[in-house]
Scaffold this active site. Structure first.
Site, PDB file in Angstrom:
ATOM      1  N   ASP A   1      18.208   9.866 -13.131  1.00 34.06           N
ATOM      2  CA  ASP A   1      17.827  10.844 -12.117  1.00 34.06           C
ATOM      3  C   ASP A   1      18.998  11.707 -11.660  1.00 34.06           C
ATOM      4  O   ASP A   1      20.168  11.418 -11.971  1.00 34.06           O
ATOM      5  CB  ASP A   1      17.195  10.144 -10.890  1.00 34.06           C
ATOM      6  CG  ASP A   1      17.788   8.761 -10.621  1.00 34.06           C
ATOM      7  OD1 ASP A   1      18.993   8.569 -10.857  1.00 34.06           O
ATOM      8  OD2 ASP A   1      17.046   7.877 -10.182  1.00 34.06           O
TER       9      ASP A   1
ATOM     10  N   ASN B   1      12.733  -0.542  -1.161  1.00 38.08           N
ATOM     11  CA  ASN B   1      11.268  -0.386  -1.168  1.00 38.08           C
ATOM     12  C   ASN B   1      10.707  -0.575  -2.579  1.00 38.08           C
ATOM     13  O   ASN B   1       9.580  -0.210  -2.854  1.00 38.08           O
ATOM     14  CB  ASN B   1      10.870   0.990  -0.612  1.00 38.08           C
ATOM     15  CG  ASN B   1      11.363   2.142  -1.484  1.00 38.08           C
ATOM     16  OD1 ASN B   1      12.003   1.926  -2.513  1.00 38.08           O
ATOM     17  ND2 ASN B   1      11.069   3.364  -1.087  1.00 38.08           N
TER      18      ASN B   1
ATOM     19  N   HIS C   1      11.566   0.905  -5.318  1.00 38.19           N
ATOM     20  CA  HIS C   1      11.534   2.031  -6.256  1.00 38.19           C
ATOM     21  C   HIS C   1      12.418   1.732  -7.467  1.00 38.19           C
ATOM     22  O   HIS C   1      13.399   1.002  -7.356  1.00 38.19           O
ATOM     23  CB  HIS C   1      11.917   3.364  -5.581  1.00 38.19           C
ATOM     24  CG  HIS C   1      13.347   3.515  -5.197  1.00 38.19           C
ATOM     25  ND1 HIS C   1      13.750   4.100  -4.024  1.00 38.19           N
ATOM     26  CD2 HIS C   1      14.510   3.159  -5.819  1.00 38.19           C
ATOM     27  CE1 HIS C   1      15.068   4.114  -3.961  1.00 38.19           C
ATOM     28  NE2 HIS C   1      15.543   3.548  -5.029  1.00 38.19           N
TER      29      HIS C   1
ATOM     30  N   GLU D   1       8.970   6.388  -6.280  1.00 38.03           N
ATOM     31  CA  GLU D   1       8.776   5.794  -4.959  1.00 38.03           C
ATOM     32  C   GLU D   1       7.375   5.178  -4.874  1.00 38.03           C
ATOM     33  O   GLU D   1       6.492   5.525  -5.684  1.00 38.03           O
ATOM     34  CB  GLU D   1       8.921   6.886  -3.890  1.00 38.03           C
ATOM     35  CG  GLU D   1      10.302   7.544  -3.838  1.00 38.03           C
ATOM     36  CD  GLU D   1      11.345   6.723  -3.081  1.00 38.03           C
ATOM     37  OE1 GLU D   1      11.274   5.479  -3.067  1.00 38.03           O
ATOM     38  OE2 GLU D   1      12.270   7.336  -2.498  1.00 38.03           O
TER      39      GLU D   1
HETATM   40  C1  F6R Z   1      19.764   5.478  -9.196  1.00 39.76           C
HETATM   41  C2  F6R Z   1      18.410   4.925  -9.163  1.00 39.76           C
HETATM   42  C3  F6R Z   1      17.920   4.144  -8.006  1.00 39.76           C
HETATM   43  C4  F6R Z   1      18.862   2.986  -7.636  1.00 39.76           C
HETATM   44  C5  F6R Z   1      18.320   2.245  -6.418  1.00 39.76           C
HETATM   45  C6  F6R Z   1      19.248   1.134  -5.979  1.00 39.76           C
HETATM   46  O1  F6R Z   1      19.988   6.174 -10.396  1.00 39.76           O
HETATM   47  O2  F6R Z   1      17.688   5.140 -10.077  1.00 39.76           O
HETATM   48  O3  F6R Z   1      16.641   3.643  -8.283  1.00 39.76           O
HETATM   49  O4  F6R Z   1      18.947   2.108  -8.721  1.00 39.76           O
HETATM   50  O5  F6R Z   1      18.158   3.142  -5.362  1.00 39.76           O
HETATM   51  O6  F6R Z   1      20.433   1.723  -5.510  1.00 39.76           O
HETATM   52  P1  F6R Z   1      21.692   0.813  -5.135  1.00 39.76           P
HETATM   53  O7  F6R Z   1      22.164   0.234  -6.403  1.00 39.76           O
HETATM   54  O8  F6R Z   1      22.675   1.783  -4.540  1.00 39.76           O
HETATM   55  O9  F6R Z   1      21.204  -0.205  -4.164  1.00 39.76           O
END
Ligand code: F6R
Length: 247
Positions: A67, A136, A138, A143
């Site tokens: 992303d 959450n 995701h 989401e």
């Molecule tokens: C980032 C992504 C997100 C993260 C998720 C966890 O490229 O795809 O889904 O993997 O938000 O983020 P952290 O590792 O910062 O807790």
């Protein structure tokens, strides 16, 4: 689904890097799907170490990131391109032409989403998709929603995701509200899905994703339908899982 319960974040990072390193050694032109965020930082550090100290060669590796924020240019310090350079690409011998991250500054964002999906079609499928998970549940920026979105798309970030991402910005209003995110087809089409998680903040997301009903309200739950998943999580992140028992 194989679940590796490890002691802590460091062990999680080493275990994930070991799996990626073994893949790159056996398939030097492997296609890796990669996340950003705090969870993969140790893994990226270990891959860089393996490159410098153990000659792990990334010269033919291709990468597809999950992303990118809409509205941040490549050189914005909080862009995911800048993140990948800082934490991985600048420390290994990867050819940056072989690295793919959505263009958050594209004039036509829908067109950019189609261009990005075409990269997956061109490569066939990723050999390994590394993912983190949001509080959450995701994955990428898919989401919680009423249905799963298969294609790369414009994701409206939820308030909880904006809260979580705020730590990298000076003010909450600087956090982008939208991102280009790979959809569930891009993630699920991988040969080997590796989910990493650490800390008790992720415990509910991990428990629901690994053991709850498969529902788009818990995007991570879709991984239960993948034939080859490895979850690497520390004891804190596993603490709400029904089968968890401490060593
Ligand atoms: C980032 C992504 C997100 C993260 C998720 C966890 O490229 O795809 O889904 O993997 O938000 O983020 P952290 O590792 O910062 O807790």
């Amino acid at each position: 689904m194989k679940i590796l319960v490890v002691a802590d974040e460091q062990e999680m990072s080493l275990e994930a890097a070991r799996i990626i390193g073994a893949l790159v050694r056996t398939k030097p032109d492997a296609v890796l799907g990669l996340p950003t965020g705090s969870t993969p930082l140790g893994t990226y550090g270990e891959l860089a170490r393996m490159h410098h100290e153990e000659n792990l060669d990334f010269s033919r590796v291709r990468t597809i990131n999950l992303d990118e924020y809409i509205g941040l240019s490549d050189d914005h310090p909080q862009s995911y391109r800048a993140f990948m350079r800082k934490h991985l690409f600048d420390h290994i011998n990867i050819d940056e032409n072989n690295t793919h991250i959505p263009n958050g500054m594209a004039e036509d964002v829908e067109e950019e989403c189609r261009r990005y999906d075409a990269i997956f079609y061109r490569y066939g499928r990723t050999d390994l998709q590394l993912i983190g998970i949001g509080v959450n549940a995701h994955i990428a920026f898919n989401e919680p929603a009423d249905c799963f979105t298969p294609d790369t798309h414009i994701a409206e970030l939820t308030e909880s995701t904006i809260d979580a991402n705020q730590r990298n910005f000076d003010h909450r209003d600087e956090v982008p509200r939208t991102a280009i995110s790979v959809g569930m087809r891009g993630i699920m089409s991988t040969r080997h899905l590796v989910l990493i998680a650490c800390g008790e903040g992720k415990a509910e997301a991990v428990a629901k994703s690994c053991f709850g009903p498969v529902t788009p309200r818990v995007p991570g739950s879709l991984i239960q339908l993948h034939p080859y998943v490895t979850v690497i999580a520390d004891e804190a992140a596993m603490s709400l899982c029904p089968v968890f028992f401490s060593a």
